[in-house]
Scaffold this active site. Sequence first.
Site, PDB file in Angstrom:
ATOM      1  N   ASP A   1       0.834  -1.206   0.000  1.00 54.44           N
ATOM      2  CA  ASP A   1       0.000   0.000   0.000  1.00 54.44           C
ATOM      3  C   ASP A   1       0.870   1.257   0.000  1.00 54.44           C
ATOM      4  OD1 ASP A   1       0.798  -0.729   2.646  1.00 54.44           O
ATOM      5  OD2 ASP A   1      -0.700   0.620   3.493  1.00 54.44           O
TER       6      ASP A   1
ATOM      7  N   GLU B   1       0.213  -1.393   5.543  1.00 53.91           N
ATOM      8  CA  GLU B   1       1.215  -0.943   6.527  1.00 53.91           C
ATOM      9  C   GLU B   1       0.959   0.489   6.951  1.00 53.91           C
ATOM     10  OE1 GLU B   1       4.724   0.844   8.262  1.00 53.91           O
ATOM     11  OE2 GLU B   1       3.803   1.451   6.386  1.00 53.91           O
TER      12      GLU B   1
HETATM   13 ZN   LIG Z   1       6.637   2.388   4.393  1.00 54.15          ZN
END
Ligand SMILES: [Zn+2]
Length: 395
Positions: free
Chosen positions: A87, A153
């Site tokens: 992401d 994340e």
């Molecule tokens: Zn990162």
Amino acid sequence: MVEEAVLNAAAVAVDPDEVLAYTRALIAAKSENPGGTEDQAAVVASDILSGLDATPEIVRSEAGRPSVVASLGPETGPSLAWNGHLDVVPAGSLDTWRHDPWAGEIDDDGHLVGRGAADMKGPIGAALAAASALRRAGTPLTGSLVFHLAADEELAGVHGTKVLWERGLLTQDAAIVGEPSELQVGLAERGGAWFTATAFGKAAHGSQPHRGVNAITSMARFLLRLSEVLPDIEHPLVGRPTVNAALIAGGSAPNVVPDRCEVDIDRRTVPGETDPDAVRAPFLTLVGSLRAEHPEVEIEVRLREWTDAAEASPDTGIARIAVGAVGAVTGSRPEMVGFTGITDARFYINQANVPTVICGPGSLSVAHTADKRMPVDELVAGARAYARMFAASLT
Ligand SMILES: [Zn+2]
């Protein structure tokens, strides 16, 4: 000791065009978080891994977010995890970009530009190209290189690496988390304690404020002294703890004394700060000291979310391998550094107890800004350093 000739052959086999091609394909696969899914990027990464004769699997969180897990080399013998997140933070307004954020163009100073170029599709492209180089060099792997390309994340990893840990997949002998560290060797990161402070007052008509208690005023007194909640400590790699008032809401109408004001507070912790109550206590002391002077002040402080800080030992095989690999490729010995932000490394370090380093090309100081940039030279050096790390760990 793995022979220098084997390490060098793996590094030399890195193809700069392949590093760029992988990275560009990943940048073009939008995976904004919040606002999207990692599915497109997971497909691109899976295709590359299939081309390297791995059999990628998609591991989905309960919310359906995909992480890619793939293993190269024999299942017996030592194992090494390489973790990167699929992401990226949203590109935001296109007016702030001089280049198309999804095109992966190279600017006049030799930087690859795009959302995720540094954080962290560049590092993922570099790691995949390193795995490809090992095959091309015929590096004889005696163990498995396991890719964990995770979802989510940027918003704390609960749908990504955390899921891999919960499903028992973080079992490797060592791990490299490829967050951009300018190819320094990261061994520690700060944690986060998110608090909500609520000030309570007494509503009254705005024309007669003396009949009420203004909750916004109480909160203002609190916020102006917020730095008093920080202990006087300093960690050698990540520095000092910090506190930031992040979000505020209060009041109901222009002519009413507000009876409530709420603020979200982001308190960043350093390794060693492990007790949420101990981190919360100075907030309560501050409220007590305000009340001594202003008895009408009433503020409640509640912990909303806690993320542990993490610290890995410098005295591990993977730390020595990373230092040696970066030194051999760049010609200078990398420094041991800490991360001020939170990364997925904490799951390997704290939960799975795996010896871990954080090491990747690109700079975090440009991450999350418009025109994320990655020097192409550093990206290719990252791929060569990874090729040496993989060969040193697994042959
Ligand atoms: Zn990162």
